[in-house]
Design an enzyme around this catalytic site. Structure first.
Site, PDB file in Angstrom:
ATOM      1  N   HIS A 106       0.769  -1.301   0.138  1.00 27.81           N
ATOM      2  CA  HIS A 106       0.235   0.042  -0.039  1.00 27.81           C
ATOM      3  C   HIS A 106       0.895   1.428  -0.119  1.00 27.81           C
ATOM      4  CE1 HIS A 106      -3.514  -2.684   0.236  1.00 27.81           C
ATOM      5  NE2 HIS A 106      -3.294  -2.733   1.574  1.00 27.81           N
ATOM      6  N   HIS A 176      -9.702   1.396   0.590  1.00 31.98           N
ATOM      7  CA  HIS A 176      -9.649   0.250   1.423  1.00 31.98           C
ATOM      8  C   HIS A 176     -10.863   0.016   2.551  1.00 31.98           C
ATOM      9  CE1 HIS A 176      -7.500  -3.113   3.517  1.00 31.98           C
ATOM     10  NE2 HIS A 176      -6.631  -3.015   2.508  1.00 31.98           N
ATOM     11  N   TYR A 178     -13.949  -1.739   4.593  1.00 27.72           N
ATOM     12  CA  TYR A 178     -14.161  -2.901   5.082  1.00 27.72           C
ATOM     13  C   TYR A 178     -15.503  -2.610   5.246  1.00 27.72           C
ATOM     14  CZ  TYR A 178      -9.408  -3.803   6.598  1.00 27.72           C
ATOM     15  OH  TYR A 178      -7.987  -4.202   6.491  1.00 27.72           O
ATOM     16  N   ASP A 246      -7.792 -13.440   0.035  1.00 25.19           N
ATOM     17  CA  ASP A 246      -7.046 -12.413  -0.011  1.00 25.19           C
ATOM     18  C   ASP A 246      -6.223 -12.037  -1.569  1.00 25.19           C
ATOM     19  OD1 ASP A 246      -5.491  -9.915   0.436  1.00 25.19           O
ATOM     20  OD2 ASP A 246      -4.208 -10.797   2.333  1.00 25.19           O
ATOM     21  N   GLU A 308     -11.276  -4.194  -3.066  1.00 24.85           N
ATOM     22  CA  GLU A 308     -10.106  -3.034  -3.575  1.00 24.85           C
ATOM     23  C   GLU A 308     -10.143  -3.135  -5.040  1.00 24.85           C
ATOM     24  OE1 GLU A 308      -6.840  -3.675  -1.147  1.00 24.85           O
ATOM     25  OE2 GLU A 308      -8.202  -5.056   0.015  1.00 24.85           O
TER      26      GLU A 308
HETATM   27  C1  BGC Z   1      -4.077  -7.115   1.644  1.00 23.50           C
HETATM   28  C2  BGC Z   1      -4.029  -7.757   2.861  1.00 23.50           C
HETATM   29  C3  BGC Z   1      -3.750  -6.754   3.935  1.00 23.50           C
HETATM   30  C4  BGC Z   1      -4.588  -5.694   4.063  1.00 23.50           C
HETATM   31  C5  BGC Z   1      -4.381  -4.798   5.275  1.00 23.50           C
HETATM   32  C6  BGC Z   1      -5.309  -5.794   2.025  1.00 23.50           C
HETATM   33  O1  BGC Z   1      -5.205  -5.089   0.744  1.00 23.50           O
HETATM   34  O2  BGC Z   1      -4.346  -7.675   0.464  1.00 23.50           O
HETATM   35  O3  BGC Z   1      -3.041  -8.827   2.779  1.00 23.50           O
HETATM   36  O4  BGC Z   1      -3.715  -7.695   5.246  1.00 23.50           O
HETATM   37  O5  BGC Z   1      -4.689  -5.220   2.914  1.00 23.50           O
HETATM   38  O6  BGC Z   1      -3.107  -4.260   5.185  1.00 23.50           O
END
Ligand code: BGC
Length: 343
Positions: A106, A176, A178, A246, A308
């Site tokens: 990221h 990102h 949730y 993931d 995402e």
């Molecule tokens: C990743 C995960 C990670 C999460 C939080 C996601 O975009 O694919 O592996 O744990 O972000 O960092």
């Protein structure tokens, strides 16, 4: 309508504002300038009762101390870059390896922890901008990032991402959030549909191996809606190593939804539209209940699912993946829409 309030301040004293967008149906979206974050989305269920469908935090301190990128805008490069290294035109760039010192995740958290400048640009739209200096976290080029959030009357939140660079560089932006369409519990009973015939399996560092594996006959087949929890525990090594989903799904071409998330209990439906080639489905596998979220409630495993939209992970090192290179004079521009309804 948009109402601006003071949300709080970072530990080092930078003010953080909140913009609450609402439409005539009563849907509300809270945006905060820390991380250009979508902090809350309140939408009705099939009986008309509103709930916040985002897992996250009530305070800036929550974001600063406990973040797993909840609701943040992510960049410069969302997802991973193997070894934190890539080349452009023969020059090698070393970017921050913020994941166990092994991979860059990221963008080293640059965009997600920046305090963005915000401007109300319409009665339903807020634009947030952030200038990343040349060499930030190791990435080339000064890049002017601009994210515009627009709340439409049909309960669609549209996010337009734009970036202008002064040197050839790589960019991959996403949000990102949730999602938990029940607003509580876990998302294992939500159904998910993903318009993807293939996904990118990963190695032990969550870097794609390069294979585009057909989903047919695997637990990754979400071409027809099925509960997220149905096969999440299947003995597929890909699921075992990630403790769940993931993974990047390779989106099929077409104008329909890239993904549909549905909570049968509340009737809330979320449809995701994008012009990007991939979507990371992350089922909150590494959330472990040790961090307090909104209202102080622990953020449990699978508390939310991230959808995402993105370029494929590690694209800067994968010439066969759809390109993420951005050049001066050719601005990066992509769009993702999160549309809510009931069914
Ligand atoms: C990743 C995960 C990670 C999460 C939080 C996601 O975009 O694919 O592996 O744990 O972000 O960092």
């Amino acid at each position: 309508m948009i109402i601006k309030t003071r949300f709080g301040a970072t530990a080092d004293g930078r003010a953080v504002d909140c913009f609450t967008l609402s439409n005539t149906g009563g849907m509300e979206v809270d945006l905060i300038t820390y991380g250009a974050t979508v902090n809350a989305i309140r939408v009705p269920d099939k009986a008309g009762a509103f709930t916040d469908v985002l897992i996250g935090f009530d305070t800036v301190a929550g974001h600063e101390q406990y973040s797993d990128y909840q609701g943040n805008t992510i960049g410069r490069y969302a997802n991973r870059i193997a070894g934190g290294v890539f080349s452009l035109d023969g020059a090698e760039y070393h970017v921050e390896k913020n994941e166990r010192g092994v991979t860059s995740l990221h963008g080293g958290g640059e965009l997600s922890s920046a305090v963005w400048q915000a401007l109300i640009v319409d009665d339903n739209a807020v634009e947030m901008t952030y200038v990343s200096p040349d060499g930030a976290k190791g990435f080339p080029g000064e890049v002017r990032f601009c994210v515009t959030f627009t709340l439409h009357e049909d309960n669609a939140l549209r996010i337009d991402y734009k970036a202008v660079t002064d040197k050839k560089t790589v960019i991959n932006m996403t949000n990102h959030a949730y999602f938990n369409l029940a607003g509580q519990g876990d998302i294992l009973g939500h159904t998910l549909k993903v318009n993807a015939d293939a996904f990118t399996p990963t190695d032990a560092d969550s870097i794609p191996t390069g294979e585009l594996r057909p989903v047919a006959g695997t637990a990754f087949d979400f071409r027809a809606a099925k509960p997220i929890g149905l096969e999440i525990g299947a003995p597929d090594p890909q699921l075992v190593q990630c403790r769940g989903y993931d993974h990047n799904f390779c989106l099929n071409a077409g104008d329909g939804p890239a993904a549909e998330l549905y909570d049968p209990e509340s009737g809330r439906l979320l449809q995701v539209f994008t012009d990007l080639p991939g979507i990371q489905i992350y089922t909150g596998n590494f959330l472990d209940g040790t961090r307090p979220g909104k209202g102080g409630a622990p953020i449990i495993q699978h508390a939310g699912v991230c959808l995402e939209t993105q370029c494929y992970p590690n694209t800067p090192n994968m010439p066969d993946f759809p390109s993420c290179v951005v050049e001066p004079g050719q601005p990066y521009a992509t769009c993702t829409v999160f549309k809510f309804s009931v069914r």
